[in-house]
Design a protein around this motif. Sequence first.
Motif, PDB file in Angstrom:
ATOM      1  N   VAL A 293       0.841  -1.190   0.000  1.00 53.85           N
ATOM      2  CA  VAL A 293       0.000   0.000   0.000  1.00 53.85           C
ATOM      3  C   VAL A 293       0.880   1.245   0.000  1.00 53.85           C
TER       4      VAL A 293
ATOM      5  N   VAL B 287       1.175   4.877   1.358  1.00 52.67           N
ATOM      6  CA  VAL B 287       0.654   5.703   2.444  1.00 52.67           C
ATOM      7  C   VAL B 287       1.690   6.771   2.761  1.00 52.67           C
TER       8      VAL B 287
ATOM      9  N   THR C  16      -2.900   2.530  10.796  1.00 52.75           N
ATOM     10  CA  THR C  16      -2.982   3.228   9.512  1.00 52.75           C
ATOM     11  C   THR C  16      -2.742   2.266   8.357  1.00 52.75           C
ATOM     12  N   LEU C  17      -1.735   1.410   8.503  1.00 46.85           N
ATOM     13  CA  LEU C  17      -1.456   0.434   7.453  1.00 46.85           C
ATOM     14  C   LEU C  17      -2.595  -0.583   7.343  1.00 46.85           C
TER      15      LEU C  17
ATOM     16  N   ALA D 267      -5.352   0.965   5.485  1.00 40.49           N
ATOM     17  CA  ALA D 267      -5.004   1.134   4.074  1.00 40.49           C
ATOM     18  C   ALA D 267      -5.135  -0.169   3.304  1.00 40.49           C
TER      19      ALA D 267
ATOM     20  N   PRO E 258      -7.515   1.863   0.709  1.00 39.03           N
ATOM     21  CA  PRO E 258      -6.427   2.848   0.672  1.00 39.03           C
ATOM     22  C   PRO E 258      -6.955   4.273   0.749  1.00 39.03           C
TER      23      PRO E 258
ATOM     24  N   PRO F  20      -3.378   8.851   5.211  1.00 37.47           N
ATOM     25  CA  PRO F  20      -3.118   8.333   6.556  1.00 37.47           C
ATOM     26  C   PRO F  20      -3.824   9.156   7.614  1.00 37.47           C
TER      27      PRO F  20
END
Length: 542
Positions: free
Chosen positions: A333, A335, A376-377, A380, A384, A387
């Motif tokens: 991803v 970010v 956050t990841l 995502a 997606p 952030p």
Amino acid sequence: MTRTSPPTGSAPGPRRPGASRTATRRAASWRLGAGAAAAALLAAVCPATAVAAPDTAPVPRLAWATCGDGFECATARVPLDHDDPRGAGIDLSVIRHPADDPAHRIGSLFYNPGGPAVPGTAALPVMLDRFPEEVRKRFDIVSFDPRGTGGSAPVRCFDDPADEQALLAGTAAGYPEDADQQSAWVTAYQRLARQCAARNPDLLPHVSTANVARDMDLLRRAVGDRRLTYLGTSYGSYLGAAYAGLFPDRVRAVILDSAPDPVAWSTGHGGQAATTGALLRNGSDLAAGRVLDAFLDQCAQVGSGACAFSAGTAAATRARYDELLRRLRVRPVAVGGATFTAGAAVEATILSLYAANPVPGFLGTGWTGLGATLQTLWAATEAPAAPSAPLPPVLHRSPDQALAVACSDSADPPARADYPALAASARARSGEVGPYFAWADERCADWPARDRDRYDGPWNHPTARPILVVANTGDPAMPYEGSRAMARSLARAQLLTVDGYGHTVLANPSDCAARHEARYLIDGVLPAPGTVCAPDHRPFGG
């Protein structure tokens, strides 16, 4: 994660009159963080025998000049080859903060922040306030850029940093996984080694830790101290141990904060070096795996209010982390301007474990920040989006200088060794963090330069004064067992334990430990055997 390479040797020069400490801290922060990363990254080549250089080199003259915010800077001329003390020389960048109470000044306290290859001229302004107040009063605190780094004859392998960035752009962030990534990794670091050898033929054979220790002894003489007073963190603790081995009669007070097992780090025990890299010999992967498990367990315990990645229970939170990496292997991803693969996420995790709580100017935002990063990841990978929390900085600086030092110090398996098998073995024993350390060792497999004057021990020369080893029980880079081994290996040493998390006690403060360190540095009094201190703060703000 997209790789970036700040210009090699771009540390702020030591002679910058009028520079504020705030500006210096901003400029230095990425270097100190990257240096902490490098402390957990590197190792190298084959054994040699080293001896202390005779006292025939000219003592450097230090013309101190103000360089902003209470600091003074100078340049020191030292021999390139200490076996030829009056031959070719190099200039070292040196910085000091004069004692706050000059009427009661004891002498100079030398400080090395680790790395290897973190410039001391950048690190000292960042970390000065971490030194106990009484120590700042009684000592000039001195640091320098070790040879080959920062402003001290820096190793430079490319005219244009963009060329190096292009070379390394094809390597996986964190570590390679499939056969194509592994091949690209090996090829890139082979080419980097050849390029560095071609560009630095005279310098590379003389940048070992032992030669940095010899430089430091000349600086000790230059400031007028009869014996050395020193504090080294992370790799800097290895430098302090090497100094003690080379100059045992010149030790006044030496603190080794978060040390490796010196035998494991340098040569390995028995025939280990032929089959196992220095970081794996030192157990850095095991340390990181244990601390990652502790982070996930405590994240679950404090709940999503304090740790955004919490899944409610320890088992569920650990499973969530494994699932996150599985998703990132299938689909990375983008970010915050960086592409996160599973390897990049593992790297960000390891580096963020270094500071259990936020440390201004240091790497990471504490374990709370790591929880926000992982969440956050996770979000995502589902949908997606921009952030919702700050991500760790992209720390892929130029590795030239750190490799130049590390690859002169440690014996590692050669290029023909089966590094994929080593990575698989490391994953089996320490979890997802294991391959990161195995492939970090591989970076030195083809390094061409060997310092004939490196120091491989013995480590038990009786020193003029005893040495103090300090360590966190939950250090994710230099395992607590390494500090215990260091204390056992030295002839006169005592271990002070801090029952806490994070890499180095200096970056993860303990008032209790600071009091013992101050008493030792000022009066030479060691803590009682078996002393255990608590950190000032527990993770997640506890």
